[in-house]
Design a protein around this motif. Sequence first.
Motif, PDB file in Angstrom:
ATOM      1  N   LEU A 115       9.154 -41.189 -10.998  1.00  0.00           N
ATOM      2  CA  LEU A 115       9.999 -41.427  -9.838  1.00  0.00           C
ATOM      3  C   LEU A 115       9.893 -40.297  -8.828  1.00  0.00           C
ATOM      4  N   VAL A 116       9.723 -39.073  -9.326  1.00  0.00           N
ATOM      5  CA  VAL A 116       9.610 -37.910  -8.448  1.00  0.00           C
ATOM      6  C   VAL A 116       8.449 -37.039  -8.923  1.00  0.00           C
ATOM      7  N   GLY A 117       7.963 -36.192  -8.032  1.00  0.00           N
ATOM      8  CA  GLY A 117       6.935 -35.227  -8.401  1.00  0.00           C
ATOM      9  C   GLY A 117       5.520 -35.742  -8.377  1.00  0.00           C
ATOM     10  N   ASN A 118       5.299 -36.950  -7.834  1.00  0.00           N
ATOM     11  CA  ASN A 118       3.961 -37.525  -7.836  1.00  0.00           C
ATOM     12  C   ASN A 118       2.991 -36.811  -6.905  1.00  0.00           C
ATOM     13  N   PHE A 119       3.518 -36.020  -5.964  1.00  0.00           N
ATOM     14  CA  PHE A 119       2.650 -35.378  -4.972  1.00  0.00           C
ATOM     15  C   PHE A 119       2.539 -33.866  -5.167  1.00  0.00           C
ATOM     16  N   THR A 120       3.050 -33.373  -6.279  1.00  0.00           N
ATOM     17  CA  THR A 120       2.929 -31.940  -6.541  1.00  0.00           C
ATOM     18  C   THR A 120       1.515 -31.613  -7.014  1.00  0.00           C
ATOM     19  N   PRO A 121       1.013 -30.415  -6.714  1.00  0.00           N
ATOM     20  CA  PRO A 121      -0.336 -30.043  -7.167  1.00  0.00           C
ATOM     21  C   PRO A 121      -0.512 -30.183  -8.671  1.00  0.00           C
ATOM     22  N   ALA A 122       0.526 -29.848  -9.428  1.00  0.00           N
ATOM     23  CA  ALA A 122       0.435 -29.929 -10.882  1.00  0.00           C
ATOM     24  C   ALA A 122       0.262 -31.377 -11.344  1.00  0.00           C
ATOM     25  N   MET A 123       1.032 -32.300 -10.752  1.00  0.00           N
ATOM     26  CA  MET A 123       0.935 -33.704 -11.145  1.00  0.00           C
ATOM     27  C   MET A 123      -0.409 -34.303 -10.732  1.00  0.00           C
ATOM     28  N   ILE A 124      -0.876 -33.956  -9.543  1.00  0.00           N
ATOM     29  CA  ILE A 124      -2.163 -34.472  -9.080  1.00  0.00           C
ATOM     30  C   ILE A 124      -3.289 -33.971  -9.972  1.00  0.00           C
ATOM     31  N   SER A 125      -3.231 -32.701 -10.359  1.00  0.00           N
ATOM     32  CA  SER A 125      -4.249 -32.144 -11.249  1.00  0.00           C
ATOM     33  C   SER A 125      -4.217 -32.832 -12.611  1.00  0.00           C
ATOM     34  N   GLU A 126      -3.024 -33.106 -13.105  1.00  0.00           N
ATOM     35  CA  GLU A 126      -2.876 -33.789 -14.395  1.00  0.00           C
ATOM     36  C   GLU A 126      -3.434 -35.207 -14.318  1.00  0.00           C
ATOM     37  N   ARG A 127      -3.164 -35.879 -13.208  1.00  0.00           N
ATOM     38  CA  ARG A 127      -3.655 -37.245 -13.033  1.00  0.00           C
ATOM     39  C   ARG A 127      -5.185 -37.276 -12.932  1.00  0.00           C
ATOM     40  N   LYS A 128      -5.764 -36.303 -12.280  1.00  0.00           N
ATOM     41  CA  LYS A 128      -7.224 -36.252 -12.162  1.00  0.00           C
ATOM     42  C   LYS A 128      -7.870 -36.247 -13.536  1.00  0.00           C
ATOM     43  N   LEU A 129      -7.356 -35.410 -14.429  1.00  0.00           N
ATOM     44  CA  LEU A 129      -7.897 -35.344 -15.788  1.00  0.00           C
ATOM     45  C   LEU A 129      -7.629 -36.637 -16.556  1.00  0.00           C
ATOM     46  N   ALA A 130      -6.441 -37.202 -16.343  1.00  0.00           N
ATOM     47  CA  ALA A 130      -6.066 -38.427 -17.061  1.00  0.00           C
ATOM     48  C   ALA A 130      -6.936 -39.610 -16.632  1.00  0.00           C
ATOM     49  N   PHE A 131      -7.192 -39.735 -15.345  1.00  0.00           N
ATOM     50  CA  PHE A 131      -7.999 -40.852 -14.865  1.00  0.00           C
ATOM     51  C   PHE A 131      -9.469 -40.697 -15.265  1.00  0.00           C
ATOM     52  N   ALA A 142     -13.492 -35.900  -8.722  1.00  0.00           N
ATOM     53  CA  ALA A 142     -13.935 -34.665  -8.068  1.00  0.00           C
ATOM     54  C   ALA A 142     -12.849 -34.017  -7.235  1.00  0.00           C
ATOM     55  N   SER A 143     -12.014 -34.824  -6.594  1.00  0.00           N
ATOM     56  CA  SER A 143     -10.981 -34.275  -5.727  1.00  0.00           C
ATOM     57  C   SER A 143      -9.888 -35.311  -5.522  1.00  0.00           C
ATOM     58  N   ALA A 144      -8.842 -34.889  -4.872  1.00  0.00           N
ATOM     59  CA  ALA A 144      -7.739 -35.793  -4.538  1.00  0.00           C
ATOM     60  C   ALA A 144      -7.116 -35.324  -3.228  1.00  0.00           C
ATOM     61  N   ARG A 145      -6.631 -36.271  -2.468  1.00  0.00           N
ATOM     62  CA  ARG A 145      -5.997 -35.935  -1.198  1.00  0.00           C
ATOM     63  C   ARG A 145      -4.787 -36.835  -0.982  1.00  0.00           C
ATOM     64  N   ILE A 146      -3.781 -36.276  -0.324  1.00  0.00           N
ATOM     65  CA  ILE A 146      -2.577 -37.040  -0.013  1.00  0.00           C
ATOM     66  C   ILE A 146      -2.764 -37.700   1.345  1.00  0.00           C
ATOM     67  N   GLU A 147      -2.548 -39.009   1.379  1.00  0.00           N
ATOM     68  CA  GLU A 147      -2.677 -39.753   2.627  1.00  0.00           C
ATOM     69  C   GLU A 147      -1.314 -40.321   3.013  1.00  0.00           C
ATOM     70  N   GLU A 148      -0.913 -40.057   4.233  1.00  0.00           N
ATOM     71  CA  GLU A 148       0.371 -40.541   4.736  1.00  0.00           C
ATOM     72  C   GLU A 148       0.140 -41.564   5.835  1.00  0.00           C
ATOM     73  N   ARG A 149       0.747 -42.721   5.658  1.00  0.00           N
ATOM     74  CA  ARG A 149       0.703 -43.764   6.671  1.00  0.00           C
ATOM     75  C   ARG A 149       2.116 -44.071   7.132  1.00  0.00           C
ATOM     76  N   ARG A 150       2.232 -44.960   8.076  1.00  0.00           N
ATOM     77  CA  ARG A 150       3.538 -45.214   8.677  1.00  0.00           C
ATOM     78  C   ARG A 150       4.571 -45.646   7.649  1.00  0.00           C
TER      79      ARG A 150
END
Length: 324
Positions: A153-169, A89-97
């Motif tokens: 290695l790079v681009g895992n947090f871009t909107p395009a990659m996150i949207s692609e992953r949502k469909l893939a998962f 349904a959605s995805a969010r970026i979480e940043e920890r220490r």
Amino acid sequence: MTEPWSMASAEPPGSPRRTGPRAQRTAEAMQEASATGPDFPPLGPEGDSDANAEGSRGPSSSMTTRELQEYWRTEKGCRKPVKLLFEIASARIEERRVAKFVMYQIVVIQTGSFDSNKAILERRYSDFQALQKSLLKTFREEIEDVAFPKKHLVGNFTPAMISERKLAFKEYLSQLYAIRCVRRSREFLDFLTRPELKEAFGCLRAGQYTKALDILVHMMPLQEKLTRHCPLTLVPVLCAVLVCHRELERPLEAFAAGERALERLQAREGHRYYAPLLDAMIRLAYALGKDFVSLQERLEDSQLRKPAPRGFTLKELAVREYLC
């Protein structure tokens, strides 16, 4: 009125009680002895209690060894129309220490009718990756055509990659669920339920009964949908619900949860929860003015058939679940 404890033993309510008989068969012992998680049926066609409902037929005694191997291989990889719908349904970026990752919100809905008990949970890429790795150890052949999104290695947090992953998962989970032996596996069930259930039982151990109950009630519908082929799987959770309600002084709700658990146990007197659950239900029934005599008779009959040394109470069993 005869007090409930006078028929089964001379001990008053609140004192330790004896458990029911131990499992007599090796198969039951393997299934029921573990106190670290729910009970699961054996993998493969032998553990498929609803195989006939899915259109499969039993093997013929006249089959050759090669034909039997091919039969079970076909059965193991048998696919059927999906009954559960998986949505990201959605995805969010979480940043920890020390880490930054994307959390994907999974919504699980039963298809074919309105589902008021949809399950909502969150998993990160590494959780999906761990599932894929564990499934490959047992079901490499069955999931060889199931695509898993690779990590970059790079681009895992871009909107395009996150949207692609949502469909893939979404597609990944749907394809896994369509494979009978996979959707019934411990790996798949643990991925969808274990983190939340582990947290709930941790809260129970800490005496946080309201929080534990909230999580358990939220997860039960999903666990029930995933394990209809094995009703025993839900017994530890129902017993934990009983314990939480009882500790919160809600005897009616506790008794209702216990009744659901007893329905699933039925004649499984060797199950580790059988006698402790009956003992708890006797006390609840007596306190509520319900029929405790029939419950007491069940417990006594069980103990007469196979006497067992004193074991854990229901609460002591519950706090031992999901320790690892």
